[in-house]
Design a protein around this motif. Structure first.
Motif, PDB file in Angstrom:
ATOM      1  N   GLY A 144      20.108  -0.032 -10.681  1.00 16.69           N
ATOM      2  CA  GLY A 144      20.721  -0.765 -11.777  1.00 16.69           C
ATOM      3  C   GLY A 144      19.799  -1.736 -12.500  1.00 16.69           C
ATOM      4  N   ASP A 145      18.547  -1.785 -12.125  1.00 14.20           N
ATOM      5  CA  ASP A 145      17.597  -2.679 -12.790  1.00 14.20           C
ATOM      6  C   ASP A 145      16.923  -1.901 -13.913  1.00 14.20           C
ATOM      7  OD1 ASP A 145      15.434  -4.299 -13.600  1.00 14.20           O
ATOM      8  OD2 ASP A 145      15.217  -5.147 -11.580  1.00 14.20           O
ATOM      9  N   ASP A 146      17.326  -2.189 -15.142  1.00 14.08           N
ATOM     10  CA  ASP A 146      16.800  -1.433 -16.284  1.00 14.08           C
ATOM     11  C   ASP A 146      15.347  -1.758 -16.600  1.00 14.08           C
ATOM     12  OD1 ASP A 146      17.177  -3.973 -17.348  1.00 14.08           O
ATOM     13  OD2 ASP A 146      18.254  -3.292 -19.126  1.00 14.08           O
ATOM     14  N   ASN A 147      14.772  -2.749 -15.908  1.00 16.52           N
ATOM     15  CA  ASN A 147      13.357  -3.051 -16.112  1.00 16.52           C
ATOM     16  C   ASN A 147      12.459  -2.200 -15.214  1.00 16.52           C
ATOM     17  OD1 ASN A 147      11.267  -4.515 -17.447  1.00 16.52           O
ATOM     18  ND2 ASN A 147      11.030  -5.784 -15.626  1.00 16.52           N
ATOM     19  N   VAL A 148      13.033  -1.558 -14.194  1.00 16.18           N
ATOM     20  CA  VAL A 148      12.244  -0.697 -13.307  1.00 16.18           C
ATOM     21  C   VAL A 148      12.066   0.654 -13.991  1.00 16.18           C
ATOM     22  CG1 VAL A 148      12.144   0.478 -11.074  1.00 16.18           C
ATOM     23  CG2 VAL A 148      13.004  -1.869 -11.212  1.00 16.18           C
ATOM     24  N   LEU A 149      10.831   0.954 -14.356  1.00 16.63           N
ATOM     25  CA  LEU A 149      10.516   2.225 -14.997  1.00 16.63           C
ATOM     26  C   LEU A 149      10.563   3.343 -13.963  1.00 16.63           C
ATOM     27  CD1 LEU A 149       9.548   3.749 -17.537  1.00 16.63           C
ATOM     28  CD2 LEU A 149       7.212   3.190 -16.864  1.00 16.63           C
ATOM     29  N   ARG A 150       9.903   3.109 -12.816  1.00 14.36           N
ATOM     30  CA  ARG A 150       9.923   4.089 -11.722  1.00 14.36           C
ATOM     31  C   ARG A 150       9.371   3.430 -10.467  1.00 14.36           C
ATOM     32  NH1 ARG A 150       5.417   5.505 -14.624  1.00 14.36           N
ATOM     33  NH2 ARG A 150       3.462   5.507 -13.469  1.00 14.36           N
ATOM     34  N   PHE A 151       9.681   4.052  -9.353  1.00 12.42           N
ATOM     35  CA  PHE A 151       9.041   3.651  -8.107  1.00 12.42           C
ATOM     36  C   PHE A 151       8.674   4.905  -7.343  1.00 12.42           C
ATOM     37  CE2 PHE A 151      13.521   3.660  -6.958  1.00 12.42           C
ATOM     38  CZ  PHE A 151      13.557   4.217  -5.697  1.00 12.42           C
ATOM     39  N   GLN A 152       7.542   4.829  -6.680  1.00  9.36           N
ATOM     40  CA  GLN A 152       7.012   5.963  -5.938  1.00  9.36           C
ATOM     41  C   GLN A 152       6.825   5.533  -4.485  1.00  9.36           C
ATOM     42  OE1 GLN A 152       3.319   7.439  -7.480  1.00  9.36           O
ATOM     43  NE2 GLN A 152       3.254   9.153  -6.075  1.00  9.36           N
ATOM     44  N   THR A 153       7.293   6.397  -3.585  1.00 11.81           N
ATOM     45  CA  THR A 153       7.297   6.064  -2.161  1.00 11.81           C
ATOM     46  C   THR A 153       6.370   6.987  -1.390  1.00 11.81           C
ATOM     47  OG1 THR A 153       9.595   5.376  -2.374  1.00 11.81           O
ATOM     48  CG2 THR A 153       8.793   5.806  -0.146  1.00 11.81           C
ATOM     49  N   SER A 154       5.626   6.408  -0.454  1.00 12.43           N
ATOM     50  CA  SER A 154       4.821   7.169   0.491  1.00 12.43           C
ATOM     51  C   SER A 154       5.224   6.729   1.892  1.00 12.43           C
ATOM     52  CB  SER A 154       3.329   6.908   0.293  1.00 12.43           C
ATOM     53  OG  SER A 154       2.917   7.334  -0.992  1.00 12.43           O
ATOM     54  N   VAL A 155       5.282   7.699   2.794  1.00 11.23           N
ATOM     55  CA  VAL A 155       5.633   7.412   4.179  1.00 11.23           C
ATOM     56  C   VAL A 155       4.355   7.380   5.009  1.00 11.23           C
ATOM     57  CG1 VAL A 155       6.937   8.191   6.204  1.00 11.23           C
ATOM     58  CG2 VAL A 155       7.868   8.560   3.892  1.00 11.23           C
ATOM     59  N   ALA A 156       4.189   6.308   5.773  1.00 12.01           N
ATOM     60  CA  ALA A 156       3.029   6.221   6.671  1.00 12.01           C
ATOM     61  C   ALA A 156       3.241   7.190   7.831  1.00 12.01           C
ATOM     62  CB  ALA A 156       2.874   4.797   7.185  1.00 12.01           C
ATOM     63  N   LEU A 157       2.274   8.055   8.061  1.00 14.24           N
ATOM     64  CA  LEU A 157       2.361   9.015   9.155  1.00 14.24           C
ATOM     65  C   LEU A 157       1.942   8.401  10.479  1.00 14.24           C
ATOM     66  CD1 LEU A 157       0.879  12.145   7.382  1.00 14.24           C
ATOM     67  CD2 LEU A 157       3.296  11.571   7.744  1.00 14.24           C
ATOM     68  N   ARG A 158       0.947   7.533  10.424  1.00 11.90           N
ATOM     69  CA  ARG A 158       0.420   6.900  11.629  1.00 11.90           C
ATOM     70  C   ARG A 158      -0.247   5.596  11.226  1.00 11.90           C
ATOM     71  NH1 ARG A 158      -3.631  10.532  14.453  1.00 11.90           N
ATOM     72  NH2 ARG A 158      -1.740  11.700  14.819  1.00 11.90           N
ATOM     73  N   CYS A 159      -0.125   4.617  12.064  1.00 15.71           N
ATOM     74  CA  CYS A 159      -0.784   3.336  11.818  1.00 15.71           C
ATOM     75  C   CYS A 159      -2.165   3.355  12.440  1.00 15.71           C
ATOM     76  CB  CYS A 159       0.046   2.200  12.408  1.00 15.71           C
ATOM     77  SG  CYS A 159      -0.752   0.598  12.200  1.00 15.71           S
ATOM     78  N   LEU A 160      -3.188   3.187  11.624  1.00 12.54           N
ATOM     79  CA  LEU A 160      -4.556   3.104  12.127  1.00 12.54           C
ATOM     80  C   LEU A 160      -4.973   1.662  12.383  1.00 12.54           C
ATOM     81  CD1 LEU A 160      -6.307   5.744   9.855  1.00 12.54           C
ATOM     82  CD2 LEU A 160      -5.387   6.048  12.156  1.00 12.54           C
ATOM     83  N   LYS A 161      -4.469   0.752  11.553  1.00  6.30           N
ATOM     84  CA  LYS A 161      -4.800  -0.658  11.723  1.00  6.30           C
ATOM     85  C   LYS A 161      -3.754  -1.495  11.002  1.00  6.30           C
ATOM     86  CE  LYS A 161      -8.332  -4.160  11.033  1.00  6.30           C
ATOM     87  NZ  LYS A 161      -9.654  -4.475  10.518  1.00  6.30           N
ATOM     88  N   THR A 162      -3.364  -2.554  11.633  1.00  5.77           N
ATOM     89  CA  THR A 162      -2.482  -3.516  11.005  1.00  5.77           C
ATOM     90  C   THR A 162      -2.895  -4.898  11.487  1.00  5.77           C
ATOM     91  OG1 THR A 162      -0.193  -4.165  10.563  1.00  5.77           O
ATOM     92  CG2 THR A 162      -0.683  -3.412  12.786  1.00  5.77           C
ATOM     93  N   GLY A 163      -2.618  -5.888  10.714  1.00  6.39           N
ATOM     94  CA  GLY A 163      -2.963  -7.224  11.140  1.00  6.39           C
ATOM     95  C   GLY A 163      -2.943  -8.200  10.006  1.00  6.39           C
ATOM     96  N   SER A 164      -3.233  -9.431  10.351  1.00  9.04           N
ATOM     97  CA  SER A 164      -3.275 -10.491   9.343  1.00  9.04           C
ATOM     98  C   SER A 164      -4.503 -11.375   9.553  1.00  9.04           C
ATOM     99  CB  SER A 164      -1.995 -11.324   9.407  1.00  9.04           C
ATOM    100  OG  SER A 164      -1.847 -11.862  10.700  1.00  9.04           O
ATOM    101  N   TYR A 165      -5.501 -10.835  10.233  1.00  4.32           N
ATOM    102  CA  TYR A 165      -6.704 -11.587  10.531  1.00  4.32           C
ATOM    103  C   TYR A 165      -7.453 -11.924   9.240  1.00  4.32           C
ATOM    104  CZ  TYR A 165     -11.115 -12.940  12.668  1.00  4.32           C
ATOM    105  OH  TYR A 165     -12.233 -13.624  13.036  1.00  4.32           O
ATOM    106  N   VAL A 166      -7.827 -13.185   9.095  1.00 10.40           N
ATOM    107  CA  VAL A 166      -8.629 -13.639   7.962  1.00 10.40           C
ATOM    108  C   VAL A 166     -10.046 -13.897   8.468  1.00 10.40           C
ATOM    109  CG1 VAL A 166      -8.942 -15.439   6.217  1.00 10.40           C
ATOM    110  CG2 VAL A 166      -6.627 -14.691   6.848  1.00 10.40           C
ATOM    111  N   PRO A 167     -11.048 -13.165   7.987  1.00  7.08           N
ATOM    112  CA  PRO A 167     -12.423 -13.414   8.423  1.00  7.08           C
ATOM    113  C   PRO A 167     -12.849 -14.832   8.078  1.00  7.08           C
ATOM    114  CG  PRO A 167     -12.279 -11.329   7.267  1.00  7.08           C
ATOM    115  CD  PRO A 167     -10.968 -12.027   7.066  1.00  7.08           C
TER     116      PRO A 167
END
Length: 159
Positions: free
Chosen positions: A134-157
């Protein structure tokens, strides 16, 4: 906007931050031993880093798979108009949606990039409907599904 480095941030602060972001359950006594300061000095520094906003949160990172939310989806959103007034509603919905783990305003082909946690594809459909339906400002959205997590984190060098 890049904020300036906190005035007075020294090698001890950086060492403390490095240790805490790797494991925030390490005791202040252990930190003190590692960085060669007294435990009260470490405690004062950590308090200052919290109060200044350098340390924004201390939290547990959970395994979504073990908690019944095995899907991680990236969603690229393109809007008609990037003006803050036109995107305010969507931004508020994104901020209020617990399934949205991260959201960035980005440059390039799309305007927003979201990381969404979902239990099933039907669950994701409901989330997408709440965020974009219902948001007329959204032109489109595209979704990708992660198959496997190789790395995740929030470490700041901290160089």
């Amino acid at each position: 906007m890049m904020l300036p480095l906190l005035p007075g941030l020294d090698k001890f602060d950086l060492a403390i931050l490095d240790l805490l972001q790797r494991d925030n359950t390490v005791s202040q006594r252990e930190i003190a031993k590692t960085v060669n300061l007294s435990a009260p000095a470490v405690q004062r520094r950590i308090q200052r880093l919290r109060e200044s906003g350098v340390i924004q949160a201390e939290l547990a990172i959970l395994d979504a798979n073990r908690l019944g939310r095995p899907l991680l989806l990236t969603v690229s959103v393109r809007v008609h108009d990037e003006h803050p007034q036109r995107t305010e509603g969507m931004r508020q919905r994104i901020m209020a949606e617990p399934a949205v783990q991260q959201c960035y305003m980005i440059t390039g082909e799309t305007d927003f990039l979201l990381m969404i946690s979902a239990a099933t594809m039907l669950d994701f459909e409901d989330i997408a409907q709440r965020l974009f339906g219902g948001d007329d400002n959204v032109l489109r959205f595209q979704t990708s599904v992660a198959l496997r997590c190789l790395k995740t984190g929030s470490y700041v060098p901290l160089a």
